[in-house]
Scaffold this motif. Structure first.
Motif, PDB file in Angstrom:
ATOM      1  N   TYR A 277       0.833  -1.201   0.000  1.00  0.00           N
ATOM      2  CA  TYR A 277       0.000   0.000   0.000  1.00  0.00           C
ATOM      3  C   TYR A 277       0.874   1.261   0.000  1.00  0.00           C
ATOM      4  O   TYR A 277       0.558   2.245  -0.683  1.00  0.00           O
ATOM      5  CB  TYR A 277      -0.924  -0.008   1.209  1.00  0.00           C
ATOM      6  CG  TYR A 277      -1.911   1.132   1.230  1.00  0.00           C
ATOM      7  CD1 TYR A 277      -2.663   1.451   0.106  1.00  0.00           C
ATOM      8  CD2 TYR A 277      -2.077   1.897   2.372  1.00  0.00           C
ATOM      9  CE1 TYR A 277      -3.568   2.501   0.123  1.00  0.00           C
ATOM     10  CE2 TYR A 277      -2.982   2.949   2.401  1.00  0.00           C
ATOM     11  CZ  TYR A 277      -3.720   3.247   1.276  1.00  0.00           C
ATOM     12  OH  TYR A 277      -4.622   4.293   1.288  1.00  0.00           O
ATOM     13  N   GLN A 280       2.111   1.633  -3.470  1.00  0.00           N
ATOM     14  CA  GLN A 280       1.032   2.080  -4.340  1.00  0.00           C
ATOM     15  C   GLN A 280       0.769   3.582  -4.170  1.00  0.00           C
ATOM     16  O   GLN A 280       0.598   4.309  -5.157  1.00  0.00           O
ATOM     17  CB  GLN A 280      -0.239   1.277  -4.027  1.00  0.00           C
ATOM     18  CG  GLN A 280      -1.300   1.331  -5.092  1.00  0.00           C
ATOM     19  CD  GLN A 280      -2.453   0.395  -4.763  1.00  0.00           C
ATOM     20  OE1 GLN A 280      -2.801   0.219  -3.601  1.00  0.00           O
ATOM     21  NE2 GLN A 280      -3.034  -0.200  -5.780  1.00  0.00           N
ATOM     22  N   VAL A 281       0.751   4.041  -2.922  1.00  0.00           N
ATOM     23  CA  VAL A 281       0.506   5.468  -2.671  1.00  0.00           C
ATOM     24  C   VAL A 281       1.653   6.314  -3.215  1.00  0.00           C
ATOM     25  O   VAL A 281       1.423   7.390  -3.797  1.00  0.00           O
ATOM     26  CB  VAL A 281       0.320   5.705  -1.152  1.00  0.00           C
ATOM     27  CG1 VAL A 281       0.325   7.195  -0.835  1.00  0.00           C
ATOM     28  CG2 VAL A 281      -0.984   5.084  -0.682  1.00  0.00           C
ATOM     29  N   SER A 284       2.135   5.000  -7.517  1.00  0.00           N
ATOM     30  CA  SER A 284       0.961   4.973  -8.383  1.00  0.00           C
ATOM     31  C   SER A 284       0.124   6.241  -8.226  1.00  0.00           C
ATOM     32  O   SER A 284      -0.375   6.787  -9.207  1.00  0.00           O
ATOM     33  CB  SER A 284       0.104   3.741  -8.083  1.00  0.00           C
ATOM     34  OG  SER A 284       0.809   2.552  -8.375  1.00  0.00           O
ATOM     35  N   PHE A 285      -0.034   6.697  -6.980  1.00  0.00           N
ATOM     36  CA  PHE A 285      -0.811   7.912  -6.724  1.00  0.00           C
ATOM     37  C   PHE A 285       0.072   9.146  -6.581  1.00  0.00           C
ATOM     38  O   PHE A 285      -0.445  10.259  -6.510  1.00  0.00           O
ATOM     39  CB  PHE A 285      -1.641   7.741  -5.446  1.00  0.00           C
ATOM     40  CG  PHE A 285      -2.499   6.515  -5.434  1.00  0.00           C
ATOM     41  CD1 PHE A 285      -3.015   5.984  -6.612  1.00  0.00           C
ATOM     42  CD2 PHE A 285      -2.794   5.851  -4.249  1.00  0.00           C
ATOM     43  CE1 PHE A 285      -3.802   4.841  -6.602  1.00  0.00           C
ATOM     44  CE2 PHE A 285      -3.575   4.718  -4.232  1.00  0.00           C
ATOM     45  CZ  PHE A 285      -4.085   4.204  -5.413  1.00  0.00           C
ATOM     46  N   TRP A 286       1.404   8.981  -6.494  1.00  0.00           N
ATOM     47  CA  TRP A 286       2.376  10.068  -6.385  1.00  0.00           C
ATOM     48  C   TRP A 286       2.056  10.995  -5.218  1.00  0.00           C
ATOM     49  O   TRP A 286       2.123  12.220  -5.331  1.00  0.00           O
ATOM     50  CB  TRP A 286       2.459  10.857  -7.693  1.00  0.00           C
ATOM     51  CG  TRP A 286       2.968  10.034  -8.820  1.00  0.00           C
ATOM     52  CD1 TRP A 286       2.238   9.503  -9.846  1.00  0.00           C
ATOM     53  CD2 TRP A 286       4.316   9.612  -9.039  1.00  0.00           C
ATOM     54  NE1 TRP A 286       3.034   8.773 -10.690  1.00  0.00           N
ATOM     55  CE2 TRP A 286       4.321   8.827 -10.223  1.00  0.00           C
ATOM     56  CE3 TRP A 286       5.514   9.824  -8.364  1.00  0.00           C
ATOM     57  CZ2 TRP A 286       5.485   8.265 -10.724  1.00  0.00           C
ATOM     58  CZ3 TRP A 286       6.674   9.266  -8.877  1.00  0.00           C
ATOM     59  CH2 TRP A 286       6.647   8.496 -10.040  1.00  0.00           C
ATOM     60  N   ASP A 287       1.702  10.420  -4.084  1.00  0.00           N
ATOM     61  CA  ASP A 287       1.441  11.180  -2.865  1.00  0.00           C
ATOM     62  C   ASP A 287       2.565  10.859  -1.880  1.00  0.00           C
ATOM     63  O   ASP A 287       2.414  10.024  -0.986  1.00  0.00           O
ATOM     64  CB  ASP A 287       0.074  10.799  -2.290  1.00  0.00           C
ATOM     65  CG  ASP A 287      -0.390  11.761  -1.216  1.00  0.00           C
ATOM     66  OD1 ASP A 287       0.426  12.596  -0.781  1.00  0.00           O
ATOM     67  OD2 ASP A 287      -1.556  11.673  -0.795  1.00  0.00           O
TER      68      ASP A 287
END
Length: 320
Positions: A277, A280-281, A284-287
């Motif tokens: 996770y 992914q953050v 994939s989410f670029w946060d």
């Protein structure tokens, strides 16, 4: 009496030969290097590498967790504990925590039990002992991505190896990685299969350090195999068991490549684990700010496990 006292005093004096053999250091004479300095110089490369790739990134991650994600060239604003408040309100985070706890509570005891059983087997006098050791250790040397692809063939619906056996027995095929109830157990099976052989090496080394006199004394007392294991073998390998358990528990919270290769967190986040996770953050989410907060939470959990091992458990497992 005076003569005896004079004799005692003379006997305590060093002989002339001893005085000549160990001369006192002369003024201005160069002494050898300080052993403490030598030790630090030898450890310096490892300390630099550990600080560069472990400690400094960990501190930088904790600092970044108090800032928002930067947008373009604009610097990241300081938001304090805002990222951690978002973590507490994130349902996917809590689903990942739940999945990771289940994953750890199953993989750790299973891997330890199977590893100890294999070590007891190959430590005895069995035919082909070297081949058995090699067969048990072979999954360990495989990269996780390669092992995941092997098990993808096993789990493939309809024509996978496991489903072919199931259909031959008259049962319908199962989509192991596509069903929420079976996806996480499928990942657990791969982890146990890969880690048990690695942990077997540690148990095998511990078993070979058990004094044979203990077993001979137990046989003289007509002790059964179970009594020998419970009274001698298990207490003697307890320090190794603790070491293996801590490593297996930490590995359970570091799983990411296996999830990426096999499920991608699907179906419906049934196989989403904490490190996946975070990946992914972040990618994939670029946060990056939120990913830093999630990483800080994971670091705190792993540090708590290490401290509990050092202060609470380590002193109670040694055989006395």
């Amino acid at each position: 009496m005076r003569g005896s006292r004079r004799f005692d005093r003379d006997s305590e004096r060093p002989s002339p030969d001893a005085l000549r053999a160990s001369p006192s250091p002369r003024r201005g004479e160069r002494r050898g290097p300080n052993p403490h300095v030598q030790g630090w110089l030898l450890a310096l490369p490892a300390v630099v590498l550990l600080a560069t790739f472990t400690h400094v990134p960990a501190v930088k991650t904790i600092i970044d967790s108090f800032f928002a994600t930067p947008q373009g060239s604009r610097p990241a604003p300081f938001i304090g504990l805002g990222q951690y408040a978002a973590v507490l309100d994130d349902p996917i985070f809590w689903r990942a925590v739940e999945n990771n706890l289940v994953y750890a509570l199953i993989t750790v005891p299973l891997a330890i039990g199977i590893a100890l059983a294999m070590a007891l087997w190959v430590n005895g006098r069995v035919t082909g002992r070297a081949a058995l050791r090699l067969a048990f250790f072979t999954p360990t040397i495989l990269p996780m991505v390669a092992a995941a692809n092997i098990w993808l063939f096993f789990y493939t619906p309809d024509y996978g190896l496991i489903n072919q056996v199931i259909r031959a027995l008259g049962f319908p095929s199962i989509n192991f990685l596509g069903t929420p109830a079976t996806a996480l157990p499928a990942l657990i099976a791969v982890t146990v299969w890969k880690e048990a052989g690695f942990f077997m090496i540690f148990f095998l080394a511990a078993l070979q350090q058990v004094p044979p006199d203990l077993y001979e004394a137990a046989r003289m007392e007509n002790a059964s195999r179970w009594q020998i294991f419970r009274r001698i073998t298990w207490p003697m390998v307890m320090p190794t068991t603790l070491f293996v358990a801590i490593n297996a528990l930490i590995n359970a919270f570091r799983v990411v490549d296996q999830v990426i290769a096999m499920t991608g967190g699907n179906p419906d986040n049934a196989t989403t684990l904490l490190l996946f996770y975070i990946y992914q953050v972040a990618f994939s989410f670029w946060d990056s700010g939120y990913a830093a907060a999630l990483s800080a939470v994971l670091l705190a959990a792993l540090a708590t496990i290490a401290l509990a091992q050092f202060f609470l458990i380590d002193r109670r497992v040694h055989y006395r």
